[in-house]
Motif scaffolding. Structure first.
Motif, PDB file in Angstrom:
ATOM      1  N   UNK A 194      65.214   0.562  -9.909  1.00 44.27           N
ATOM      2  CA  UNK A 194      65.014   0.323  -8.490  1.00 44.27           C
ATOM      3  C   UNK A 194      63.730  -0.492  -8.354  1.00 44.27           C
ATOM      4  N   UNK A 195      63.762  -1.492  -7.492  1.00 41.01           N
ATOM      5  CA  UNK A 195      62.607  -2.352  -7.243  1.00 41.01           C
ATOM      6  C   UNK A 195      62.200  -2.156  -5.786  1.00 41.01           C
ATOM      7  N   UNK A 196      60.933  -1.795  -5.587  1.00 38.11           N
ATOM      8  CA  UNK A 196      60.432  -1.583  -4.235  1.00 38.11           C
ATOM      9  C   UNK A 196      59.092  -2.286  -4.046  1.00 38.11           C
ATOM     10  N   UNK A 197      58.781  -2.537  -2.786  1.00 34.65           N
ATOM     11  CA  UNK A 197      57.514  -3.164  -2.446  1.00 34.65           C
ATOM     12  C   UNK A 197      57.036  -2.548  -1.137  1.00 34.65           C
ATOM     13  N   UNK A 198      55.742  -2.340  -1.011  1.00 35.83           N
ATOM     14  CA  UNK A 198      55.160  -1.834   0.227  1.00 35.83           C
ATOM     15  C   UNK A 198      54.679  -3.040   1.016  1.00 35.83           C
ATOM     16  N   UNK A 199      55.336  -3.307   2.134  1.00 37.86           N
ATOM     17  CA  UNK A 199      55.022  -4.479   2.945  1.00 37.86           C
ATOM     18  C   UNK A 199      54.616  -4.020   4.345  1.00 37.86           C
ATOM     19  N   UNK A 200      53.337  -4.133   4.643  1.00 39.54           N
ATOM     20  CA  UNK A 200      52.822  -3.779   5.971  1.00 39.54           C
ATOM     21  C   UNK A 200      53.222  -2.370   6.396  1.00 39.54           C
ATOM     22  N   UNK A 201      53.097  -1.413   5.489  1.00 36.25           N
ATOM     23  CA  UNK A 201      53.388  -0.027   5.811  1.00 36.25           C
ATOM     24  C   UNK A 201      54.856   0.341   5.839  1.00 36.25           C
ATOM     25  N   UNK A 202      55.704  -0.570   5.423  1.00 37.46           N
ATOM     26  CA  UNK A 202      57.141  -0.315   5.324  1.00 37.46           C
ATOM     27  C   UNK A 202      57.540  -0.518   3.868  1.00 37.46           C
ATOM     28  N   UNK A 203      58.357   0.389   3.363  1.00 40.69           N
ATOM     29  CA  UNK A 203      58.831   0.240   1.990  1.00 40.69           C
ATOM     30  C   UNK A 203      60.043  -0.682   1.996  1.00 40.69           C
ATOM     31  N   UNK A 204      59.974  -1.711   1.197  1.00 43.26           N
ATOM     32  CA  UNK A 204      61.090  -2.656   1.066  1.00 43.26           C
ATOM     33  C   UNK A 204      61.856  -2.304  -0.205  1.00 43.26           C
ATOM     34  N   UNK A 205      63.135  -1.961  -0.050  1.00 39.69           N
ATOM     35  CA  UNK A 205      64.011  -1.763  -1.202  1.00 39.69           C
ATOM     36  C   UNK A 205      64.525  -3.143  -1.582  1.00 39.69           C
TER      37      UNK A 205
END
Length: 151
Positions: free
Chosen positions: A68-79
């Protein structure tokens, strides 16, 4: 579970397996170059769009089977991406990865967002886990979002 990088060859092997499944029935002489090109494009795009993304890799008996690849973008987790090799689909690896992500998001009161192709089977799977369509194109990718539990 192991934290790794997008350019880890094990991640590439799982992604290639997923791409290869979409091209089932084509001869290897056709499939191999298409998978190679699509894989390079997919990984390059993920790295460019999400340079701070993290990858969690799952192995079974020492063999990588899912990520699984995730990123934290401006307080939202992006899957950004989730994949399971065809040989072990239906055994709960994807479910476990998504549940872990959603538990983490709920604990931090964070929403989770993703993009999915409008008619992909995964869209229904995401809807079953509380994601709702919030934008996109009815004939292309749609944007989906899941609010933290309790909101």
């Amino acid at each position: 579970m192991e934290r790794t990088l997008l350019d880890d060859p094990r991640v590439g092997a799982i992604a290639a397996d997923e791409l290869r499944q979409r091209l089932r029935g084509l001869p290897d002489a056709v499939t191999d170059p298409l998978v190679g090109a699509q894989l390079a494009s997919k990984l390059h795009s993920l790295m460019a769009q999400h340079p701070d993304a993290v990858v969690d890799l799952v192995s079974s008996d020492g063999t990588p089977v899912a990520y699984i690849v995730t990123d934290d973008v401006d307080g939202v987790i992006r899957l950004c991406d989730i994949a399971v090799v065809a040989a072990v689909r239906g055994r709960g690896y994807g479910q476990a990865l998504l549940a872990r992500l959603l538990d983490h998001a709920d604990a931090g009161a964070e929403a989770v967002e993703l993009s999915v192709w409008h008619d992909a089977p995964a869209r229904v799977w995401y809807e079953r886990h509380g994601f709702r369509t919030v934008g996109g194109d009815a004939h292309g990718h749609v944007e989906m979002r899941r609010e933290p539990a309790g909101e």
